[in-house]
Design an enzyme around this catalytic site. Structure first.
Site, mmCIF file in Angstrom:
data_model
loop_
_atom_site.group_PDB
_atom_site.id
_atom_site.type_symbol
_atom_site.label_atom_id
_atom_site.label_comp_id
_atom_site.label_asym_id
_atom_site.label_seq_id
_atom_site.Cartn_x
_atom_site.Cartn_y
_atom_site.Cartn_z
ATOM 1 N N CYS A 44 26.703 -1.154 8.098
ATOM 2 C CA CYS A 44 27.587 -0.089 8.568
ATOM 3 C C CYS A 44 28.757 -0.717 9.329
ATOM 4 C CB CYS A 44 26.823 0.868 9.480
ATOM 5 S SG CYS A 44 27.885 2.132 10.233
ATOM 6 N N ASP A 88 22.382 -0.948 6.231
ATOM 7 C CA ASP A 88 22.229 0.254 5.409
ATOM 8 C C ASP A 88 21.398 -0.121 4.193
ATOM 9 O OD1 ASP A 88 23.755 2.183 6.852
ATOM 10 O OD2 ASP A 88 25.601 1.263 6.113
ATOM 11 N N ILE A 91 26.678 -5.607 -19.440
ATOM 12 C CA ILE A 91 26.585 -6.416 -18.228
ATOM 13 C C ILE A 91 25.346 -7.303 -18.278
ATOM 14 C CG2 ILE A 91 25.282 -4.770 -16.797
ATOM 15 C CD1 ILE A 91 28.266 -6.860 -15.604
ATOM 16 N N GLU A 92 25.487 -8.526 -17.824
ATOM 17 C CA GLU A 92 24.372 -9.465 -17.739
ATOM 18 C C GLU A 92 23.706 -9.250 -16.379
ATOM 19 O OE1 GLU A 92 21.930 -12.510 -16.905
ATOM 20 O OE2 GLU A 92 23.852 -12.556 -15.853
ATOM 21 N N LEU A 93 22.398 -9.012 -16.372
ATOM 22 C CA LEU A 93 21.710 -8.539 -15.168
ATOM 23 C C LEU A 93 21.645 -9.561 -14.037
ATOM 24 C CD1 LEU A 93 18.831 -6.410 -16.695
ATOM 25 C CD2 LEU A 93 21.033 -5.661 -15.787
ATOM 26 N N TYR A 101 29.832 3.791 2.553
ATOM 27 C CA TYR A 101 29.155 4.162 1.299
ATOM 28 C C TYR A 101 30.149 4.501 0.189
ATOM 29 C CZ TYR A 101 25.099 5.104 4.404
ATOM 30 O OH TYR A 101 24.093 5.032 5.321
ATOM 31 N N GLU A 102 31.150 5.284 0.540
ATOM 32 C CA GLU A 102 32.140 5.723 -0.449
ATOM 33 C C GLU A 102 32.904 4.525 -1.022
ATOM 34 O OE1 GLU A 102 31.199 8.867 2.496
ATOM 35 O OE2 GLU A 102 31.878 6.796 2.713
#
Length: 118
Positions: free
Chosen positions: A31, A38, A53-55, A72-73
């Protein structure tokens, strides 16, 4: 966050619409107001075009957020922007669900569709 960490591989079925859902239930950040950690769940849901996407690279990308002071946003929209840049998907939705802090939870959803850009 280093979007350069994101690696892709060729989609073996580029002529077919199918959905990939990737869930990370152990996402962490900090935060920016309190400096407290968080904890959240990040869900990516996308229809690939030419690449996927490669994990392992996604895992290391997520770790970049661990010590970052970020709202968060901002996390949700940053991930969306970086994934669009890496994948150029047909559609993509990023949902972040955050653990309770002071009895309040938050869920943020951001979406993209290449059809909207045409």
């Amino acid at each position: 966050m280093k979007k350069e960490l994101l690696e892709v591989f060729d989609n073996q079925f580029p002529d077919r619409d199918y959905t990939i859902e990737i869930v990370n239930p152990e996402f962490t950040s900090v935060c920016p107001k309190t400096g407290l950690p968080d904890f959240g769940t990040i869900t990516l849901r996308y229809v690939p075009d030419k690449v996927c996407i490669e994990l392992k690279s996604l895992k290391y990308y997520y770790l970049e957020f661990r010590n970052a002071g970020i709202f968060y946003e901002n996390i949700t929209n940053t991930i969306l922007d970086h994934m669009i840049s890496a994948l150029h998907p047909r559609t993509l939705t990023v949902t972040t669900e955050w653990k309770a802090r002071g009895g309040i939870t938050e869920t943020v959803t951001a979406s993209y569709s290449s059809a909207d850009k045409a």
